[in-house]
Design a protein around this motif. Structure first.
Motif, PDB file in Angstrom:
ATOM      1  N   UNK A 174       3.396  -7.195  -5.445  1.00 46.44           N
ATOM      2  CA  UNK A 174       2.607  -6.576  -4.379  1.00 46.44           C
ATOM      3  C   UNK A 174       3.264  -5.250  -4.003  1.00 46.44           C
ATOM      4  N   UNK A 175       2.489  -4.156  -4.043  1.00 50.14           N
ATOM      5  CA  UNK A 175       3.028  -2.861  -3.638  1.00 50.14           C
ATOM      6  C   UNK A 175       1.988  -2.088  -2.853  1.00 50.14           C
ATOM      7  N   UNK A 176       2.419  -0.965  -2.276  1.00 46.25           N
ATOM      8  CA  UNK A 176       1.502  -0.105  -1.533  1.00 46.25           C
ATOM      9  C   UNK A 176       1.469   1.306  -2.120  1.00 46.25           C
ATOM     10  N   UNK A 177       1.724   1.388  -3.428  1.00 48.99           N
ATOM     11  CA  UNK A 177       1.715   2.683  -4.119  1.00 48.99           C
ATOM     12  C   UNK A 177       0.294   3.009  -4.579  1.00 48.99           C
ATOM     13  N   UNK A 178      -0.597   3.232  -3.637  1.00 46.77           N
ATOM     14  CA  UNK A 178      -2.020   3.312  -3.961  1.00 46.77           C
ATOM     15  C   UNK A 178      -2.555   4.728  -4.065  1.00 46.77           C
ATOM     16  N   UNK A 179      -1.807   5.720  -3.620  1.00 49.73           N
ATOM     17  CA  UNK A 179      -2.334   7.077  -3.588  1.00 49.73           C
ATOM     18  C   UNK A 179      -1.884   7.882  -4.794  1.00 49.73           C
ATOM     19  N   UNK A 180      -2.768   8.728  -5.291  1.00 47.76           N
ATOM     20  CA  UNK A 180      -2.469   9.743  -6.288  1.00 47.76           C
ATOM     21  C   UNK A 180      -1.249   9.533  -7.130  1.00 47.76           C
ATOM     22  N   UNK A 226      -0.855  -6.406  -7.367  1.00 48.54           N
ATOM     23  CA  UNK A 226      -1.767  -6.352  -6.234  1.00 48.54           C
ATOM     24  C   UNK A 226      -1.372  -5.138  -5.404  1.00 48.54           C
ATOM     25  N   UNK A 227      -2.233  -4.135  -5.374  1.00 52.95           N
ATOM     26  CA  UNK A 227      -1.941  -2.894  -4.663  1.00 52.95           C
ATOM     27  C   UNK A 227      -2.739  -2.856  -3.368  1.00 52.95           C
ATOM     28  N   UNK A 228      -2.066  -2.587  -2.273  1.00 54.22           N
ATOM     29  CA  UNK A 228      -2.695  -2.539  -0.954  1.00 54.22           C
ATOM     30  C   UNK A 228      -2.251  -1.288  -0.218  1.00 54.22           C
TER      31      UNK A 228
END
Length: 461
Positions: free
Chosen positions: A63-69, A94-96
């Motif tokens: 699970x990570x939050x590396x969702x931008x560009x 799983x990206x959030x």
């Protein structure tokens, strides 16, 4: 629980970090398997397998939050390379968004089948709470096996440490490793400034004096969206660094000295932010505008300035190209010392119930080595420990400006920590209060009093 100021003194050097290349860095669940964490911590480094190829067929839940560009680009590339290097390992990602991750991670970790690797926000509300509940695995044996102490400066590692009693962070066992350095900067539209006859500000007064001039000429001074709540922490933090000073902010976050959230400098910062909103320096209805939508509007030419983190550079560059500029929050006087909010990104951690802790730790090592640093640089990100690629960046590029800002902050000891680290409940308190302040529902005095009430409740226990 009570945090001892004496035990936090080692963190006061957080913002004076020297790392490779001369650069520097500086969010009630059922208990998990504490025994699993303890057994991993006690394993000697020599008993750890650092070769995932010997682990058999493994599916690693991440699970990570590396969702931008650029964030998504670097993690996607590194995930693909890791699986290519170790074909027996499948990464199920799983990206959030940051907000979604913060909301859902506690529940996921308390379940029967939590992820193997998660990004955990530092501070009392997340990492410390997870450790206290036995949900994360200490990584000290892995740090020794992989030589992380040689890769990272002590002060960066310390930010991801939690004391054995779970009452404070900054010392104790290591529970995560962060990929990136980051700071809150001021992005600007070069063409807009030129059209208005303005130059990038060299002092904080230059910046604040430009805002009414920009507004008077029919332009939006600062693009800003606070629907996600956390963006206002960054904007307020930048102002507070100027009005209260870096030592006061550090004392507030780390619980040292006799600092209070009702001090004159913090009250002045609240007044400045409220005035900016009242005078129309932000978009109308900024509390209802999403962070990503605000960034898109800035990229499309709506707004002269955008105050946000270095992680946004890779998102803005494809649309803006040469028009995009970035400066560190300017100093009080020309040539003076700079100060801004920043530190390092959320830490990658191994959950205590993971069936594949050795593979999970190898994955984290892969995400943070010298090659990974170059991948981060080439995708427009700022690695916590920059590699060779950072040295070849053109000074005029957005990436070059970002790295130069990192160097300047190191030289000036100018980074102050994120405000939401301050107490276990401070994120909710400050984000709700900032929305009230920006929306005109709270006065600056009421705003600071709410923060102080949360702070005092925590420190009086």
């Amino acid at each position: 629980m009570r945090r001892s100021p004496r035990r936090m003194t080692s963190l006061l050097s957080l913002t004076c970090l020297t790392v490779a290349g001369g650069l520097a860095a500086a969010a009630c669940s059922p208990p998990g398997s504490g025994s699993a964490a303890s057994s991993q911590s006690s394993r000697p480094a020599g008993s750890i397998s650092t070769n995932p190829a010997k682990a058999g067929t493994v599916t690693l839940q991440v699970w990570d939050q590396e969702v931008r560009g650029g964030q998504n680009a670097e993690i996607s590339r590194l995930n693909k390379e890791f699986q290519s290097t170790y074909p027996n390992v499948t990464i199920k990602r799983t990206a959030k968004s940051f907000s979604d991750l913060k909301t859902t991670l506690k529940l996921a970790l308390s379940g029967k089948n939590p992820p193997d690797v998660v990004e955990a926000n530092q501070g009392y509300g997340d990492m410390v709470a997870f450790v206290k509940a036995g949900m994360l695995t200490p990584l000290d044996s892995y740090a020794k096996a992989y030589g992380w102490a040689n890769r990272y400066p002590k002060t960066l590692l310390d930010l991801n440490r939690v004391s054995n009693d779970g009452k404070h962070f900054g010392e104790g066992k290591l529970y995560g490793l962060s990929q990136m350095g980051e700071y809150i900067g001021i992005y600007y539209n070069k063409d807009k400034l030129k059209q208005l006859g303005l130059q990038p500000p060299k002092t904080w007064k230059d910046f604040t004096d430009q805002l009414p001039k920009i507004k008077a000429k029919g332009q939006l001074p600062i693009q800003f969206g606070n629907l996600d709540k956390y963006p206002a922490i960054h904007t307020f933090g930048v102002i507070q660094g100027q009005t209260a000073g870096k030592q006061t902010v550090r004392n507030l976050v780390f619980g040292t000295g006799n600092a209070t959230w009702t001090d004159s400098g913090t009250l002045k910062a609240a007044q400045v932010l409220a005035d900016w909103a009242k005078k129309g320096y932000f978009p109308q209805g900024a509390n209802g505008l999403g962070y990503d939508d605000a960034a898109k509007q800035f990229a499309s030419g709506q707004g002269v300035y955008l105050v946000t983190g270095t992680w946004e550079a890779a998102v803005l560059k494809p649309s803006m190209g040469r028009k995009l500029g970035l400066i560190v929050t300017p100093p009080d006087q020309p040539g003076g010392s700079v100060v801004t909010t920043g530190g390092e990104s959320l830490a990658f951690a191994v959950t205590s119930k993971s069936k594949h802790p050795d593979v999970a730790a190898a994955y984290i090592n892969f995400l943070t080595d010298k090659h990974a640093a170059d991948v981060m640089t080439k995708t427009g990100n700022l690695p916590a420990v920059p590699g060779p690629a950072a040295k070849s960046l053109p000074a005029s590029s957005i990436e070059g400006q970002m790295v130069q800002g990192w160097e300047t902050l190191s030289q000036d000891d100018g980074l102050v920590p994120y405000l939401d680290y301050s107490t276990p409940t401070f994120y909710d308190t400050i984000t709700a209060s900032l929305q009230g302040l920006i929306g005109g529902k709270l006065t600056p005095q009421q705003f600071t009093q709410r923060l102080q009430s949360d702070y005092q409740s925590f420190h009086s226990q």
